[in-house]
Write a protein that holds these residues in place. Sequence first.
Motif, mmCIF file in Angstrom:
data_model
loop_
_atom_site.group_PDB
_atom_site.id
_atom_site.type_symbol
_atom_site.label_atom_id
_atom_site.label_comp_id
_atom_site.label_asym_id
_atom_site.label_seq_id
_atom_site.Cartn_x
_atom_site.Cartn_y
_atom_site.Cartn_z
ATOM 1 N N THR A 356 0.711 -1.230 0.121
ATOM 2 C CA THR A 356 -0.139 -0.039 0.031
ATOM 3 C C THR A 356 0.810 1.354 0.164
ATOM 4 O O THR A 356 0.467 2.374 -0.205
ATOM 5 C CB THR A 356 -0.929 0.070 1.284
ATOM 6 N N GLN A 357 2.329 1.335 0.182
ATOM 7 C CA GLN A 357 3.036 2.211 0.494
ATOM 8 C C GLN A 357 4.060 2.259 -0.626
ATOM 9 O O GLN A 357 5.073 2.893 -0.402
ATOM 10 C CB GLN A 357 3.873 2.218 1.698
ATOM 11 N N TRP A 358 3.849 1.740 -1.981
ATOM 12 C CA TRP A 358 5.057 1.523 -3.065
ATOM 13 C C TRP A 358 5.233 2.949 -3.673
ATOM 14 O O TRP A 358 6.215 3.132 -4.042
ATOM 15 C CB TRP A 358 4.190 0.635 -4.135
ATOM 16 N N LYS A 359 4.325 3.784 -3.494
ATOM 17 C CA LYS A 359 4.736 5.352 -3.944
ATOM 18 C C LYS A 359 5.840 5.734 -3.011
ATOM 19 O O LYS A 359 6.677 6.503 -3.541
ATOM 20 C CB LYS A 359 3.287 6.089 -3.878
ATOM 21 N N LEU A 360 6.026 5.372 -1.846
ATOM 22 C CA LEU A 360 6.993 5.904 -0.941
ATOM 23 C C LEU A 360 8.340 5.474 -1.283
ATOM 24 O O LEU A 360 9.284 5.756 -1.240
ATOM 25 C CB LEU A 360 6.836 5.205 0.452
ATOM 26 N N LEU A 361 8.172 4.101 -1.903
ATOM 27 C CA LEU A 361 9.363 3.433 -2.346
ATOM 28 C C LEU A 361 9.926 4.192 -3.767
ATOM 29 O O LEU A 361 11.191 4.223 -3.905
ATOM 30 C CB LEU A 361 9.013 1.963 -2.693
ATOM 31 N N HIS A 362 9.038 4.494 -4.545
ATOM 32 C CA HIS A 362 9.204 5.224 -5.782
ATOM 33 C C HIS A 362 9.983 6.503 -5.413
ATOM 34 O O HIS A 362 10.635 7.020 -6.248
ATOM 35 C CB HIS A 362 7.988 5.244 -6.753
ATOM 36 N N SER A 363 9.228 7.302 -4.410
ATOM 37 C CA SER A 363 9.968 8.448 -4.110
ATOM 38 C C SER A 363 11.423 8.360 -3.383
ATOM 39 O O SER A 363 12.099 9.139 -3.838
ATOM 40 C CB SER A 363 8.946 9.045 -3.081
ATOM 41 N N LEU A 364 11.506 7.223 -2.744
ATOM 42 C CA LEU A 364 12.887 7.225 -2.165
ATOM 43 C C LEU A 364 13.861 6.782 -3.395
ATOM 44 O O LEU A 364 15.027 7.347 -3.490
ATOM 45 C CB LEU A 364 13.117 5.834 -1.291
ATOM 46 N N LEU A 365 13.420 6.133 -4.571
ATOM 47 C CA LEU A 365 14.211 5.864 -5.486
ATOM 48 C C LEU A 365 14.618 7.004 -6.185
ATOM 49 O O LEU A 365 15.550 7.259 -7.070
ATOM 50 C CB LEU A 365 13.708 4.752 -6.499
ATOM 51 N N LEU A 386 15.814 -2.602 -4.720
ATOM 52 C CA LEU A 386 14.946 -2.119 -3.588
ATOM 53 C C LEU A 386 13.366 -2.145 -3.977
ATOM 54 O O LEU A 386 12.711 -2.584 -2.931
ATOM 55 C CB LEU A 386 15.117 -0.403 -3.702
ATOM 56 N N GLY A 387 13.111 -2.088 -5.371
ATOM 57 C CA GLY A 387 11.814 -2.251 -5.802
ATOM 58 C C GLY A 387 11.362 -3.645 -6.017
ATOM 59 O O GLY A 387 10.212 -3.944 -6.317
ATOM 60 N N ASN A 388 12.035 -4.504 -5.973
ATOM 61 C CA ASN A 388 11.932 -5.954 -6.707
ATOM 62 C C ASN A 388 10.636 -6.763 -5.872
ATOM 63 O O ASN A 388 9.728 -7.206 -6.415
ATOM 64 C CB ASN A 388 13.222 -7.042 -6.243
ATOM 65 N N ASP A 389 10.532 -6.591 -4.751
ATOM 66 C CA ASP A 389 9.598 -7.383 -3.924
ATOM 67 C C ASP A 389 8.157 -6.849 -4.579
ATOM 68 O O ASP A 389 7.035 -7.462 -4.292
ATOM 69 C CB ASP A 389 9.768 -7.305 -2.236
ATOM 70 N N LEU A 390 8.342 -5.519 -4.566
ATOM 71 C CA LEU A 390 6.945 -5.040 -4.725
ATOM 72 C C LEU A 390 6.762 -4.569 -6.418
ATOM 73 O O LEU A 390 5.640 -3.853 -6.814
ATOM 74 C CB LEU A 390 6.623 -3.587 -3.997
ATOM 75 N N LEU A 391 7.545 -4.873 -7.049
ATOM 76 C CA LEU A 391 7.594 -4.711 -8.655
ATOM 77 C C LEU A 391 7.789 -3.427 -8.839
ATOM 78 O O LEU A 391 6.740 -3.040 -9.916
ATOM 79 C CB LEU A 391 6.408 -5.673 -9.293
ATOM 80 N N VAL A 392 8.467 -2.486 -8.250
ATOM 81 C CA VAL A 392 8.379 -0.994 -8.497
ATOM 82 C C VAL A 392 9.723 -0.855 -9.323
ATOM 83 O O VAL A 392 10.958 -1.185 -8.691
ATOM 84 C CB VAL A 392 8.394 -0.373 -7.197
ATOM 85 N N ARG A 631 -2.185 -10.220 -10.394
ATOM 86 C CA ARG A 631 -1.623 -8.963 -9.798
ATOM 87 C C ARG A 631 0.027 -9.075 -9.749
ATOM 88 O O ARG A 631 0.386 -7.959 -9.898
ATOM 89 C CB ARG A 631 -2.259 -8.970 -8.536
ATOM 90 N N ASN A 632 0.672 -10.047 -9.917
ATOM 91 C CA ASN A 632 1.921 -10.268 -9.751
ATOM 92 C C ASN A 632 2.931 -10.452 -11.252
ATOM 93 O O ASN A 632 3.870 -10.566 -11.112
ATOM 94 C CB ASN A 632 2.833 -11.160 -8.893
ATOM 95 N N SER A 633 1.840 -10.174 -12.228
ATOM 96 C CA SER A 633 2.436 -10.343 -13.603
ATOM 97 C C SER A 633 2.973 -9.120 -14.246
ATOM 98 O O SER A 633 3.591 -9.110 -15.187
ATOM 99 C CB SER A 633 1.372 -10.992 -14.496
ATOM 100 N N PHE A 634 2.689 -7.948 -13.474
ATOM 101 C CA PHE A 634 2.704 -6.485 -14.090
ATOM 102 C C PHE A 634 3.689 -5.884 -13.169
ATOM 103 O O PHE A 634 3.489 -6.060 -11.978
ATOM 104 C CB PHE A 634 1.508 -5.808 -14.392
ATOM 105 N N ILE A 635 4.632 -5.126 -13.871
ATOM 106 C CA ILE A 635 5.289 -3.974 -12.978
ATOM 107 C C ILE A 635 4.330 -3.183 -12.423
ATOM 108 O O ILE A 635 3.433 -2.579 -13.061
ATOM 109 C CB ILE A 635 6.392 -3.361 -14.212
ATOM 110 N N ARG A 636 4.669 -2.632 -11.292
ATOM 111 C CA ARG A 636 3.445 -1.882 -10.331
ATOM 112 C C ARG A 636 3.323 -0.597 -11.028
ATOM 113 O O ARG A 636 3.992 0.119 -11.892
ATOM 114 C CB ARG A 636 4.340 -1.249 -9.022
ATOM 115 N N ASN A 637 2.061 -0.258 -11.216
ATOM 116 C CA ASN A 637 1.299 0.895 -11.607
ATOM 117 C C ASN A 637 1.493 1.055 -13.032
ATOM 118 O O ASN A 637 1.722 2.148 -13.716
ATOM 119 C CB ASN A 637 2.023 2.211 -11.023
#
Length: 714
Positions: A356-365, A386-392, A631-637
């Motif tokens: 639910t906080q994947w945008k936080l991860l993208h901001s950090l990147l 860093l983004g692998n587990d959430l596919l970010v 849901r795990n077949s696509f890169i996030r967003n």
Amino acid sequence: MCAQRLWPTVQALGRGLVSSRSEIIQQGVKAYNAQNFNPNHLSQGHSISSHDRFPLSQRIIHTSRGSFNKVVARSFHSGTVLLVKEFNDTENEHAHAVLRSLPAYHATTVAKEETSGSTFYHQYTFPPLDSEWARCSADEVANRFIATSQECRYRPMDLEDRKHSELCSALVRNLRQLSDNQLLQVLSALSLWPPTNATTTPNFVALWNALDQACTERINRWDMTRMFLVADHWYALRLSRISMYNIQMTKLLGRKVSTMGPTQLVQYLFYANLSRKLEPFIIKKDIEKRISEVLTQISIEELGVIAMGFFKTQTFLKNERLVQGIVKKTQENLDCVSDASLCAILKLLRKSIPVTQWKLLHSLLDSLVPQLDRLNHMCLLQVALLGNDLLVYHPQAIDIIASKFASDISSIRLKDIERITFALMLYNCVPPSRPDIFSLIAEELRKPERTMEINHYPKCFVSCVVYLTTLGFFPQDLISAALQPSMLNLLSMSRHYSDMGREVSELEWAMVIEGPPNYQGYRLNPDLRQQLTREYLGNLPVGSIKGMTHQEKLLIEVKEKLAAMLGGHEFLTITHVLPHVQTPDLVFCTDAEGQPVVLPQEYRDLAATDLKRPLGRPGEIQWNTVVVAGRNSFIRNTEELRGNVHMRKRQLSTLGYYVSVIPYMEYNRKSLRAKLSCLDRSLKEGSSLCLDGRVESAWVNLKASMEKQEEMIG
């Protein structure tokens, strides 16, 4: 020091194993180049091109390996591969140096130069006979041991020498009579001796076990300052992980985390890291709550020590407020944080940031991109992962990191090459700045200098080859080396490689479907291929919907809608077209005009572990697969498929299927008409089905069926 003490014993234990593994890569290479194979492992083909060969001149490097996770370093001048101190020790040394650099920890930590000085060195003469030790008081024995230990600074001696045995025995007998300060001095003095062959040599094991028992017995009467100081002396001996004292201390203090001050909490988690565990009774949310309370009072380097403590004990954060606070603090200190501390923080965040906080991860990147030029390879790798587990996926960061790795690839560990290859595979990424990186990786794996490293870490080698083939890159000689029997035997010997059968199976099936026609290298024995395929074959959705996974429910629902569009269930089936892919696909056929054709019974009768090739002559029947992408077949967003699904789609097309992909994010819309519209669009893009009027017909039939069910329930 613990690693140094154990190393000669580890070498002896490892020689037998290494003698059978050190030529594994050489055997595969020579066999591949000479085309001298066991026919049972071969596919038919022709000669190979010279650029797909290992060099014949590789020099065999004999090495040993024990229980320590060593890393490989290289001379920047020669490229020579050398074994060096394990990276984990380097991390711990950095964390300890952080504590030593801050005045708040001076009373509870000890530096090497602060171990017992030369106070006693010239003050005590030693009894001429061993029998005289019995007449010495506890104070005399302790002082004489300390003085002897200090002599090691100027004249190194062997603790296991017989002339020291009576002194050690006398000290063991008298430990309980010593004061706390004397006990600490003896513990400190022990670290002055040169390492013994193992932690179990007679004099050393007797001393450290007795000291361990004495410290553990007194722990309940010590305050936290004394506990930490004693624990740090055990760290100086490199015995923290196996000493009962450290285990008992982390247990005892685990109940007091709520009242710890900021520095006490940091130091507690440092010792928890050394023991690699937090006891089950310790309430993790109390630790997280306390960290949240003191986060503004600690430095970014201390946060790195905390992060290491969590990560190394496999304890990940659940408190979203704390996660947000750590991300913010990290972003605010990126200009000054050390690589080692940033590395630890990124490792923890990768496993802790919720979906639910994947945008936080993208901001950090985003914030990390300007720092990439200054970071070392280990830290760059953690940014890439860093983004692998959430596919970010952060294309700019991955591209910069891939380019830096490509430029320095000869100085990068095999483990790190494998991890960056995984990240590129996961995102199906061909870096714009270095599209040649896959060729560079293959060339690096062929180098003679890598032989020893591959022998030590065969899993990394095989995984690298699997990721390259997933990306559609087929280095024939490396594939042959990965599939040779001796490599497979090595992989099966270690429990740490227990899941490698899945990757080996994927590699074999990739060669069956997409392998170069001139390939003459090793292949799996048919019986072994069948065994692995059966072991890792995914389940077909059967039984009650209630017990199914989200993906299985989605597959069944799509099947119902598609059957309505085709005109009945006899026109399609659920099956593992690709037996090495975990989730099954939907299959149906059409004639040349795009009209549904009943599936041939011969196809339905194929075994679950068989590769399902289209039947019949080309052009007579059009074969279609529908991939229900969960849901795990696509890169996030995004609507971009992850690398494994790209491979799946590519392999289905190679077999001769038309391939349609149903994206879950579009299909999951509530209304029946929206679901049918999603199917209609996907089938128009990928199938041979003539869709004229089929959506409307399916909508009428499904609507009527739903109304009938509602009446029956009512």
